[in-house]
Design an enzyme around this catalytic site. Structure first.
Site, PDB file in Angstrom:
ATOM      1  CG  ASP A 308      25.334 -18.684   7.733  1.00 18.35           C
ATOM      2  OD1 ASP A 308      25.198 -18.533   6.507  1.00 18.35           O
ATOM      3  OD2 ASP A 308      24.366 -18.749   8.530  1.00 18.35           O
ATOM      4  CD  GLU A 359      25.410 -15.149   4.157  1.00 17.48           C
ATOM      5  OE1 GLU A 359      24.450 -14.694   3.521  1.00 17.48           O
ATOM      6  OE2 GLU A 359      25.324 -15.504   5.341  1.00 17.48           O
TER       7      GLU A 359
END
EC number: 2.4.1.18
Length: 633
Positions: A308, A359
């Site tokens: 993330d 991401e």
């Protein structure tokens, strides 16, 4: 016996040395709580603490002083009073003399919220039955295979009648058959690691080695993963190595000084998310984080990790607060950049088939590909640009689409710069952004028609796929993290038909080699007509290895049916419609497909052959060669 003790001491000393140098990728075997003889040995890294004591159920939460190894900053104590299931913490006398109860950073189990004490937990021995899946994964090239991910928040997929969320034991029984029925290849979970606040969705962690007790036991998750593998479904997990929960009794300023975080307070504080940033250049932090990733891969047999917020780790100016340029005067966060390269190198060396997914929202840094070429070394990157452009386009009144057609064609210019995943993720269906269904223009019928159109474009555009739960049937309400999905929607015929459409589209994707066989090459696609802005119709081909293996995709972005629509084709012959989003079974009005198209020797664009067909209003069709002559054009 003496030699055995000496050997064990040497092993511990070696583990401490490699932990300090950033080369211990199994640091959980050194630190944390471990059963030994008739009790447990506890170790915690707190180099600048003045004193550390162990407190827990087994000693009535009274201090049991720990002994410090000055060379490593690791404190240790053994007790034969501790038993499995009991809770504990470390009382840390910090560098300024303040005493505070802190969590065990290496705990594998925590008590249920709102408490955050660690629980002594011994993994039951698991005899895995997924050897066939794991062996096949090692022989498979993920870049040349279908990858269609169902993204999930584990505790809000379904709730029991009393409001309690499903555990992984429940998900094993209901979710696994659902994934198989819906024809997904993988499931991806938002972070499962321990976090104290459900509202953070798991993106502000405290326990990097502990599955949240909110979701059940670690053994239940192991069984869930095994069940997925036995049904040919891969399991991916989100992981957050950039920042962590700010709660005072967890990781922040553990020994009273910057320990896990940067020394510079501006770099340590994450203003955007109200959290604390890891010092990714510190060797001990690298050992901690890489050990966490390896632990999840090996203990739970997961098939990949989505990292993330990569941008926040590789750019110093990503956050909203003040920032200081690096020694070269730029915004590159070298610590984060080199840590991510190291992370990917270590994991790929040990587990070459594990998917590493980023991401990442910028385009300044190569993310996928070989580390030697300057890339971060990930396998895949979320294509956030595609997602933003495409959703803007589908929210737009069709009257204005002809002037904004580049929103759905621009991605063709850069689609091979990285190995992309196309994400229609949780981030797009919260905080007032509206659900995917609700974003669509027009009345309810037109919204469903466009959602089918969007998903067809999504599935036929180069790139792997990710769709957030509930979107498969067009849930109208935004996702709520503390409630189950609106399963009652499926009593509505249009929602039920939409779910059926998604399952059929997923199956279509898996079975059409042209949609993934050459996906890492420009050979996978050929644009037929991306300039028909006046009618707002996009036409392109997807191609497989064999000359006759190709699909023609036609997307009508307006509520006007296009009859006698002209399409250039590469070879003379007959073309059959194999997909039409307006079929009655999908919620449309068509009861039969277009008739087969016979090409004519008429020039269209770059093509010497032409076919004509009808394209439904706000619909999409896919044609496949039935009988063609590849020696002529």
């Amino acid at each position: 016996m003496k030699n055995t003790k000496q050997e064990k001491k040497q092993q511990v000393d070696d583990a401490k040395r490699t932990f300090l140098s950033g080369e211990n990728f199994y640091a959980q075997h050194l630190l944390g709580a471990h059963q030994e003889q008739d009790g447990y040995i506890f170790r915690v890294w707190a180099p600048n603490a003045l004193a550390v004591s162990l407190v827990g159920d087994f000693n009535n939460w009274q201090d049991l002083p720990m002994e410090k190894d000055e060379s490593s900053g690791i404190w240790q104590v053994y007790t034969d009073k501790a038993n499995e299931g009991e809770l504990y913490k470390f009382k840390v006398k910090q560098a300024d003399g303040r005493e505070i109860l802190k969590i065990d950073p290496f705990a594998v189990r925590f008590e249920k919220r709102p408490g955050d004490a660690a629980e002594l937990y011994n993994f039951p021995e698991k005899k895995w039955k997924d050897g066939l899946w794991r062996g096949r994964s090692k022989r498979t090239n993920a870049f040349k295979r279908p990858l269609n991910i169902y993204e999930m928040h584990a505790s809000s997929w379904k709730h029991h009648e009393d409001g309690a969320p499903y555990s992984f034991a429940d998900l094993k029984d209901e979710l696994v058959p659902y994934l198989a029925e819906m024809n997904y290849t993988h499931v991806e979970f938002m972070p499962l690691m321990e976090h104290p606040l459900g509202r953070s969705w798991g993106y502000q962690l405290i326990g990097y080695f502990a599955m949240s007790s909110y979701y059940g036991t670690p053994a239940e998750f192991q069984d869930f993963v095994e069940a997925c593998h036995l049904n040919n479904i891969g399991v991916l997990v989100d992981w957050v190595p950039g920042h962590y929960c700010i709660n005072d009794d967890t990781l922040p300023y553990y020994d009273g000084t910057p320990q896990f975080e940067y020394t510079d307070p501006d770099r340590a504080k994450n203003n955007r998310w109200g959290s604390i940033n890891f010092d990714l250049g510190k060797p001990q932090v690298q050992s901690f984080l890489i050990s966490s990733a390896m632990y999840w891969i090996e203990m739970f047999h997961i098939d990949g990790i989505r990292v993330d917020a990569v941008s926040s780790m590789i750019y110093r100016d990503y956050d909203d607060g003040p920032w200081t340029p690096n020694h070269e005067g730029g915004n590159r966060n070298f610590e984060g950049y080199y840590f991510l390269q190291k992370l990917n190198a270590v994991i790929k060396l040990a587990h070459p088939n594990i998917l590493m997914i980023a991401e990442e929202s910028s385009s300044e840094t190569p993310v996928t590909g070989m580390i030697e070429s300057g890339s971060l070394g990930f396998d895949f990157k979320w294509n956030m640009g595609w997602m933003n452009d495409v959703l803007r386009f589908y929210e737009m009144d069709p009257l204005y689409r002809k002037d904004n057609f580049n929103l759905i064609t621009f991605s063709f210019m850069y689609m091979m710069q990285e190995n992309f995943i196309l994400p229609l993720s949780h981030d797009e269906v919260v905080h007032g952004k509206k659900s995917l269904m609700h974003k669509m223009w027009g009345d309810r019928y037109k919204q469903f028609a466009q959602l089918r159109n969007l998903y067809t474009y999504f599935m036929t555009h180069p790139g792997k796929k990710l769709l957030f739960m509930g979107s498969e049937w067009g849930q109208f309400l935004e996702w709520k993290f503390d409630k189950g999905l609106e399963w009652v929607d499926l009593d509505d015929p249009l929602n039920h038909s939409m779910q059926h459409f998604t399952a059929e589209l997923n199956d279509f994707y898996k079975n059409q080699t042209a949609l993934w066989e050459l996906e890492d090459s420009y050979d996978t696609i050929e644009i037929i007509d991306a300039d028909n802005t006046e009618e707002s119709v996009l036409t392109f081909m997807r191609k497989g290895k064999r000359k006759k293996d190709f699909l023609i995709i036609v997307l009508n972005m307006t509520p006007i049916e296009r009859r006698e629509f002209h399409i250039g084709v590469p070879y003379p012959g007959t073309y059959k419609e194999i997909w039409n989003t307006e079929m009655k079974e999908f919620g449309g009005t068509w009861t039969k497909h277009n008739e087969d198209c016979q090409s004519e020797p008429i020039k269209f664009k770059e093509y010497g052959q032409l076919i004509k067909t009808t394209v439904p209003a706000l619909g999409a069709i896919i044609l496949k060669p039935e009988t063609i002559n590849t020696r002529k054009k």
